[in-house]
Design an enzyme around this catalytic site. Sequence first.
Site, short mmCIF file in Angstrom:
data_model
loop_
_atom_site.label_atom_id
_atom_site.label_comp_id
_atom_site.label_asym_id
_atom_site.label_seq_id
_atom_site.Cartn_x
_atom_site.Cartn_y
_atom_site.Cartn_z
N TYR A 76 37.63 25.25 -24.96
CA TYR A 76 38.19 26.02 -26.08
C TYR A 76 37.20 27.08 -26.56
CZ TYR A 76 40.66 21.57 -25.97
OH TYR A 76 41.33 20.45 -25.55
N LYS A 80 40.11 8.19 -20.98
CA LYS A 80 38.86 8.28 -21.75
C LYS A 80 37.90 7.11 -21.52
CE LYS A 80 39.64 11.93 -24.94
NZ LYS A 80 40.96 12.42 -25.31
N TYR A 133 48.38 14.88 -30.26
CA TYR A 133 47.63 15.55 -29.19
C TYR A 133 47.80 14.73 -27.92
CZ TYR A 133 44.14 17.48 -26.15
OH TYR A 133 43.53 18.05 -25.06
N ASP A 148 50.66 6.81 -25.88
CA ASP A 148 49.46 7.47 -25.34
C ASP A 148 48.25 6.79 -25.98
OD1 ASP A 148 47.30 9.08 -24.83
OD2 ASP A 148 48.34 10.98 -25.26
#
Length: 425
Positions: free
Chosen positions: A19, A277, A147, A248
């Site tokens: 980003y 993750k 997200y 998620d």
Amino acid sequence: MTTQPDWQAFEQAHVWHPYASMLDPAPVYAVKSAEGVRLTFEDGRRVIDGMASWWCAIHGYNVPELNAAIGQQLGSMAHVMFGGLTHAPAALLAERLLGIAPPGMQHVFFADSGSVSVEVAIKMALQYWQAQGRSGKSRLLTIRHGYHGDTFGAMAVCDPVSGMHHLFADQLPQHFFADAPGAASDEAWDEQQIASFRSLIEAHHNEIAAVILEPIVQGAGGMRFYAPEFLRQVRRLCDACNVLLIVDEIATGFGRTGTMFACEQAQVTPDIMCVGKALTGGYMTLAAVLCTAAVCEGIHADGSGVLMHGPTFMANPLACAVALASLDLLLATPWQQRVAKIEQQLQLELAPCRESTRVADVRVKGAIGVIEMREPMDMGRVQEALIARGVWLRPFGRLLYTMPPFVISEADLRQVTSAMCSVAQ
Ligand SMILES: *Cc1c(COP(=O)(O)O)cnc(C)c1O
């Protein structure tokens, strides 16, 4: 004294960061090594990693058990294709994952990152309905402030305001967005919190393949916590309306919220679940999609169905081996007590920040501590101040937060919380 390694000027001119602008880059700090909960910069400074490398490094760094697992696997093979071949690391990891997953999870698809696992989960849901002759059920329902990753399918279910919808609006499939629940606990719950979700699913279930959401904790979309009752009602509405439920757990999985998976806090079993993750303890990129027998059978219901996905590095043996070692290490350690202790300490030590007029909210869930400021912070300046106090965090917008490795000591966590409080004053 601060010295730059000689490669850093080249790096700054040529290598993109997340980003980030290539032309006007924000500062990046060169890391030489990592050990325990500490990163050592090239200039010799050492900082406590309060981010666990974006939720991943739950055991900290340079972990003997994980190093050994990779070393051992490297001795037999680093990688082979998964098309037409298989190997013990994938089989054993799948068995371990299904052993700790919510009851009902029966099948595992290995993907190479969280975002890709979200794409696969969405494909599973779409193929499931296609195989039933219900291809009209092709849209998703989610909640705001979510997200789910940066690939196109995942982006389309990220928060429509804080996500990247405005950049790619014409390219993104259009999905349904319900209001996110505001109550952080069942005590604060009221039925109004589900009203928007209920009316969308009841009105549009003939077009909706699946609901996708982050259970209990919404991470990168705003570090928000919500009541288990919301998730229980979502499950009931999905059943009543014939809609699949995808959870998620990429950020929340593997103990972060106090239970192995966050959906356990609502005693909810999803139809499809994404993990990533912390799966490999932060060593390598790996994610997985788990699903029930019913979803699997549904995908094959028309007799010809095969799940159409197959990444080159699917079920990479090194990644599977280190993930298996990471899960075994987690299960062999008192992770629940550790997370509970971190939670207590975060509660106690972040509470004083509520006094500051600059602070809008302080909230803690499991090993996650969040200070929400009233105004956006200057990330570069705040990061410098934190590093001066020996702490690595990556604030964004109005959020200053930590999700440290579970192995962090009381003294090191105090250093993190006191640095947070001092920059929030
Ligand atoms: C990080 C994250 C993803 C994306 O995972 P990547 O490995 O970065 O692609 C998806 N969903 C949630 C909840 C996440 O926190």
